[in-house]
Design an enzyme around this catalytic site. Sequence first.
Site, PDB file in Angstrom:
ATOM      1  CB  THR A 160       5.521   3.833  -9.244  1.00 26.90           C
ATOM      2  OG1 THR A 160       4.374   3.115  -8.771  1.00 26.90           O
ATOM      3  CG2 THR A 160       5.699   5.107  -8.423  1.00 26.90           C
ATOM      4  CE1 TYR A 220     -13.128   1.056  -3.606  1.00 30.77           C
ATOM      5  CE2 TYR A 220     -11.849   1.703  -1.694  1.00 30.77           C
ATOM      6  CZ  TYR A 220     -13.002   1.789  -2.439  1.00 30.77           C
ATOM      7  OH  TYR A 220     -14.010   2.593  -2.019  1.00 30.77           O
ATOM      8  CG  HIS A 263      -6.007  12.144  -3.622  1.00 24.00           C
ATOM      9  ND1 HIS A 263      -6.416  12.024  -4.928  1.00 24.00           N
ATOM     10  CD2 HIS A 263      -5.753  10.881  -3.181  1.00 24.00           C
ATOM     11  CE1 HIS A 263      -6.399  10.736  -5.265  1.00 24.00           C
ATOM     12  NE2 HIS A 263      -6.003  10.017  -4.232  1.00 24.00           N
ATOM     13  CD  GLU A 306      -7.985  14.381  -6.428  1.00 21.79           C
ATOM     14  OE1 GLU A 306      -7.947  15.272  -5.567  1.00 21.79           O
ATOM     15  OE2 GLU A 306      -6.991  13.712  -6.750  1.00 21.79           O
ATOM     16  NE  ARG A 341     -16.079   4.702   1.224  1.00 21.54           N
ATOM     17  CZ  ARG A 341     -15.053   5.374   1.744  1.00 21.54           C
ATOM     18  NH1 ARG A 341     -13.845   5.197   1.264  1.00 21.54           N
ATOM     19  NH2 ARG A 341     -15.232   6.189   2.759  1.00 21.54           N
ATOM     20  CE  LYS A 366      -3.898   3.617  -6.291  1.00 18.77           C
ATOM     21  NZ  LYS A 366      -3.811   5.074  -6.264  1.00 18.77           N
ATOM     22  CB  THR A 422      -2.915  11.821  -4.930  1.00 13.56           C
ATOM     23  OG1 THR A 422      -2.710  10.521  -5.462  1.00 13.56           O
ATOM     24  CG2 THR A 422      -3.196  12.799  -6.047  1.00 13.56           C
ATOM     25  CG  ASP A 429       1.067   4.895  -2.846  1.00 12.99           C
ATOM     26  OD1 ASP A 429       1.587   6.022  -2.721  1.00 12.99           O
ATOM     27  OD2 ASP A 429       0.098   4.688  -3.585  1.00 12.99           O
ATOM     28  CD  GLU A 477      -2.951   7.957  -7.080  1.00 16.10           C
ATOM     29  OE1 GLU A 477      -1.976   7.447  -6.490  1.00 16.10           O
ATOM     30  OE2 GLU A 477      -4.136   7.758  -6.734  1.00 16.10           O
ATOM     31  NE  ARG A 514      -7.520   7.419 -10.188  1.00 19.47           N
ATOM     32  CZ  ARG A 514      -6.681   7.573  -9.170  1.00 19.47           C
ATOM     33  NH1 ARG A 514      -6.673   6.712  -8.170  1.00 19.47           N
ATOM     34  NH2 ARG A 514      -5.835   8.579  -9.145  1.00 19.47           N
ATOM     35  CE1 TYR A 554      -6.329   7.989  -0.729  1.00 20.12           C
ATOM     36  CE2 TYR A 554      -7.221   7.478   1.423  1.00 20.12           C
ATOM     37  CZ  TYR A 554      -7.414   7.776   0.089  1.00 20.12           C
ATOM     38  OH  TYR A 554      -8.689   7.841  -0.402  1.00 20.12           O
ATOM     39  CD  GLU A 576       1.467   9.164  -4.624  1.00 20.61           C
ATOM     40  OE1 GLU A 576       2.193   8.866  -3.648  1.00 20.61           O
ATOM     41  OE2 GLU A 576       0.620   8.393  -5.111  1.00 20.61           O
ATOM     42  CD  GLN A 579      -7.935   3.387  -6.764  1.00 22.83           C
ATOM     43  OE1 GLN A 579      -7.600   3.985  -7.800  1.00 22.83           O
ATOM     44  NE2 GLN A 579      -7.805   3.926  -5.573  1.00 22.83           N
ATOM     45  CG  ASP A 611       1.204   5.190  -7.204  1.00 20.97           C
ATOM     46  OD1 ASP A 611       1.843   4.275  -7.743  1.00 20.97           O
ATOM     47  OD2 ASP A 611       0.436   5.016  -6.246  1.00 20.97           O
TER      48      ASP A 611
HETATM   49 CA    CA Z   1      -0.629   6.610  -4.787  1.00 16.63          CA
END
Ligand code: CA
Length: 422
Positions: A256, A243, A134, A362, A143, A252, A348, A127, A200, A236, A129, A202, A239, A232
């Site tokens: 999928t 993470y 995103h 988002e 964060r 995750k 994403t 996967d 997500e 959250r 990024y 993708e 995560q 995906d």
């Molecule tokens: Ca993903």
Amino acid sequence: MPLIASWVPGANETSCGFPLNNLPCGVFGEPGARGRLCTAIGDSLLDLTGLAEAGLAPRLGTGPDPLRADVWNEVMAAGPAAWAALRERLTALLAEGAEEQAAVARHLRPLAGAELRLPFRVAEFTDFYSGRHHALMASRLLRGPEATLPPAWDHMPIGYNGRASSVVVSGTPVPRPWGQIRPDPGAGPLFAPSRRFDFELELGAIVGQPTAGPVTVARAEAMIFGYVLLNDWSARDIQAWEYQPLGPFQSKATATTISPWIVTAAALAPFRVAGPVPPVPLLPYLRPHAPLHPDIGLEVALAPAGGAETVIARTSAAELSYAAAQQLAHHTTSGCPMRVGDLLGSGTISGPAATARGSLLELSQGGTAPLALPGGQARTFLEDGDTVCLRGAAEGAGVRIGFGECHGRVLPAAPLPGDWPA
Ligand code: CA
């Protein structure tokens, strides 16, 4: 490239996602029976295994006939010359005026209601990024507003090794995951069903040839067999808690979902565009030698249980900062062997507009701005019974190359085993 006219009903309609220019790769089967390779054309499905049994398909390779397998991996392994030979033969058989029309028509069946299965055996799942909008927004939402992209982001496609075992085909229900969450940052974690379950949007790229060492972007591009839409699913809250520093793990790993059709790189070739200009020059091994991005318009629709669907986001695969060929080339640099059937998630795909966001994280700004749905409903994250449907198509010159639908419904969290500690 103009529309290639076909004798199959519906295939020449401009709204049809499966004209003769497409010829996507799928697998269908009667309940309980072995899968058979197929393609979609107009409103029909063409049984390619049946075509091979009738001696109407080209003989690919010298071993067992890959068209009689129940997944596309053997066709992929047969190599790009075999992919081209199959495409050429099917184009001739299905074109307007084909002599074999009557013989081929015996292998058509209605697409509506067909049981479509996972079209290939997923060797491994990586996967990436590679969506800048995103990556930046997700960083800030997880964060804090001061967060920036990691320094490496502008220099290479960042990714992690995911799980092949949880890749499922469109239509498979997805139970809400259990996991460790920490809703109150001042308190300890809980073990509970995710409260911030998300999708997500993708694009997945499928590696059709193996590697045994580093390959160039140009070589990598020739090894990509095709693309699928990919959701995906992401928890959250799991995560956010798990993470750092190694990245997503259980958040995750639930599922999928991919579209039932692999749209081939050959079908998308006329729709390639250059991606965004990188803010700093890439190292030579990652520089594109040609336009690499399939320009695929994408949308996400959400339907509550028993309710009508609403399109909640629209964006384009051309927003990705790294194309699949760059991701694949980078993946091989360590000497990591890539196998036929490896699946590469793009990351994403979001655009700059507020309506072009490929996740609820988002769209709801981290759950602080609920998304209004018709009928007075609102969403921050997914609720039980919600169906998420991804759609995508490359379009131009009266030709539409569609992927079909990539959908899945969220089920309530499954009961835990009876001996689960309280
Ligand atoms: Ca993903």
